[in-house]
Design a protein around this motif. Sequence first.
Motif, short mmCIF file in Angstrom:
data_model
loop_
_atom_site.label_atom_id
_atom_site.label_comp_id
_atom_site.label_asym_id
_atom_site.label_seq_id
_atom_site.Cartn_x
_atom_site.Cartn_y
_atom_site.Cartn_z
N ARG A 1 0.83 -1.20 0.00
CA ARG A 1 0.00 0.00 0.00
C ARG A 1 0.87 1.26 0.00
O ARG A 1 0.57 2.24 -0.69
CB ARG A 1 -0.89 -0.02 1.24
CG ARG A 1 -1.93 1.08 1.29
CD ARG A 1 -2.97 0.77 2.36
NE ARG A 1 -3.90 1.88 2.50
CZ ARG A 1 -3.77 2.85 3.39
NH1 ARG A 1 -2.75 2.84 4.23
NH2 ARG A 1 -4.65 3.83 3.46
N ALA A 2 1.98 1.23 0.76
CA ALA A 2 2.90 2.36 0.77
C ALA A 2 3.57 2.55 -0.59
O ALA A 2 3.74 3.68 -1.06
CB ALA A 2 3.96 2.16 1.86
N ALA B 1 1.34 4.25 -3.01
CA ALA B 1 1.17 5.66 -2.69
C ALA B 1 2.45 6.46 -2.94
O ALA B 1 2.48 7.67 -2.68
CB ALA B 1 0.74 5.82 -1.24
N GLU C 1 5.32 6.00 -1.36
CA GLU C 1 6.14 6.05 -0.15
C GLU C 1 7.12 4.88 -0.18
O GLU C 1 6.96 3.88 0.52
CB GLU C 1 5.24 5.98 1.09
CG GLU C 1 4.20 7.08 1.19
CD GLU C 1 4.83 8.44 1.49
OE1 GLU C 1 5.97 8.46 1.99
OE2 GLU C 1 4.19 9.46 1.22
N GLY D 1 8.88 3.74 3.22
CA GLY D 1 7.98 2.97 4.05
C GLY D 1 7.77 1.57 3.52
O GLY D 1 7.69 0.60 4.29
N ALA D 2 7.71 1.44 2.20
CA ALA D 2 7.52 0.12 1.59
C ALA D 2 8.72 -0.78 1.86
O ALA D 2 8.56 -1.93 2.29
CB ALA D 2 7.29 0.27 0.09
N VAL E 1 4.12 3.64 9.32
CA VAL E 1 4.02 3.69 7.85
C VAL E 1 2.57 3.62 7.43
O VAL E 1 2.11 4.39 6.57
CB VAL E 1 4.84 2.55 7.22
CG1 VAL E 1 4.57 2.46 5.71
CG2 VAL E 1 6.32 2.74 7.47
N GLN E 2 1.83 2.69 8.02
CA GLN E 2 0.42 2.54 7.70
C GLN E 2 -0.36 3.82 8.02
O GLN E 2 -1.24 4.23 7.26
CB GLN E 2 -0.16 1.35 8.46
CG GLN E 2 -1.67 1.28 8.55
CD GLN E 2 -2.33 1.02 7.21
OE1 GLN E 2 -1.66 0.82 6.20
NE2 GLN E 2 -3.65 1.06 7.19
N GLU F 1 0.74 6.87 8.01
CA GLU F 1 1.14 8.00 7.16
C GLU F 1 0.70 7.84 5.71
O GLU F 1 0.67 8.82 4.96
CB GLU F 1 2.66 8.19 7.22
CG GLU F 1 3.16 8.71 8.55
CD GLU F 1 4.64 9.02 8.52
OE1 GLU F 1 5.27 8.86 7.45
OE2 GLU F 1 5.19 9.44 9.55
N VAL F 2 0.40 6.63 5.30
CA VAL F 2 -0.01 6.42 3.90
C VAL F 2 -1.39 7.02 3.69
O VAL F 2 -2.33 6.68 4.41
CB VAL F 2 -0.02 4.92 3.55
CG1 VAL F 2 -0.60 4.71 2.15
CG2 VAL F 2 1.38 4.35 3.64
N GLU G 1 -5.10 7.75 2.36
CA GLU G 1 -6.17 6.91 1.86
C GLU G 1 -6.37 7.15 0.37
O GLU G 1 -6.27 8.29 -0.10
CB GLU G 1 -7.47 7.21 2.60
CG GLU G 1 -7.46 6.83 4.06
CD GLU G 1 -7.42 5.33 4.26
OE1 GLU G 1 -7.85 4.60 3.34
OE2 GLU G 1 -6.94 4.88 5.32
#
Length: 371
Positions: free
Chosen positions: A291-292, A295, A297, A300-301, A356-357, A359-360, A362
């Motif tokens: 998900r990061a 987006a 990021e 974060g990933a 991380v979750q 800050e990602v 929506e």
Amino acid sequence: MDLPLTLLGLALLLVGLVAIGSASIEFGDWNYGSPWFHTKRHLVYIVLALAAAAIVYRVPTSVWLQTGWVWLFAALALLILVLLPGIGKDVNGSQRWLPLGPFTLQPSEFAKLAVVVYLAGYLVRQADTVRADWQGFLRPMGVLGFVALLLMVEPDFGATVIVVGTSFGMLFLAGVRLMHFLAVLGVALLGLVALVFSAPYRVQRLTAYTDPWADPYGSGFQLIQSLIAYGRGEWLGVGLGNSVQKLFYLPEAHTDFVFSIWAEETGFLGASVVIGLYAALVARILWVGRRAARAGEDFGAYLCYGVALIFSGQAFVNMGVSSGLLPTKGLTLPFVSYGGTSLIVCCCMLAMVLRVQAEVPEPKAPRGAKR
């Protein structure tokens, strides 16, 4: 915070507390005069770990991205410090611990976290170079080689395997050229094989793993007792607190082989539940990483991918060792095994993933969609 991820982490902490409380009763009573000695200490570790995780969760991921090299140098300093005579604590021929009053610090656990943070930042800053030429790929390999060298001097072969494996996994997921990756991976595997045969005790562990009954009262004793614990557990186990193998048959019953006692007391069903918790935890972390990445990021990933690789690698090795699938290695079971440094580092890693979750952003709803 991500509720499923938080609940999975708390569930594993609870399993660890119950398993250690049961596995360490006789050991604590015999050596310290208190059957709940290790349980009380583990509760203190849990409180410290949750406090550290709460602090880490408050730190933006951008701070970790900018200070990754600081944590790497701190980890290297600790790995060097633990090797100095009179400073590092020697236990069973391994100098892996720094005494801090009533507690001890294991620098190799902190090194795992530091390498993941540093490498995630490097892959973001040097993304094009890493994917294009040898220089960008070999530079982190030099850093990794130095860390692995310090870990092997302790010696801590298990931590070396986890650090090297996690780093290679992160580089592969970052999109390095396949030929570069396979070439360096081949050299690394040859180096690991050479390290195994460079020390007689490692060769002994390998031969004992292939046929533990060849020396049932020597090199194969620990594995045989662990397998007996698995066999006694059958489908539903002998019941919590009713393990026989923890009665000084199985050495280190509350640390590296705690899963064997858990399998004996809760059976195939209880062992499967713990394996399922780890599978769900790693899958959820990978989902956060994906998900990061979608987006944009990338740091974060990569951070999530590294944490997932460490958790899955350590869980697989620990369970594999206790079940006879892998040669004996001293690796903790994340969130479950007794050990303050490992528990604190695992909770901090999970807190980073939760950050991380959080800050990602929506994903935006399509125009015209109903809300």
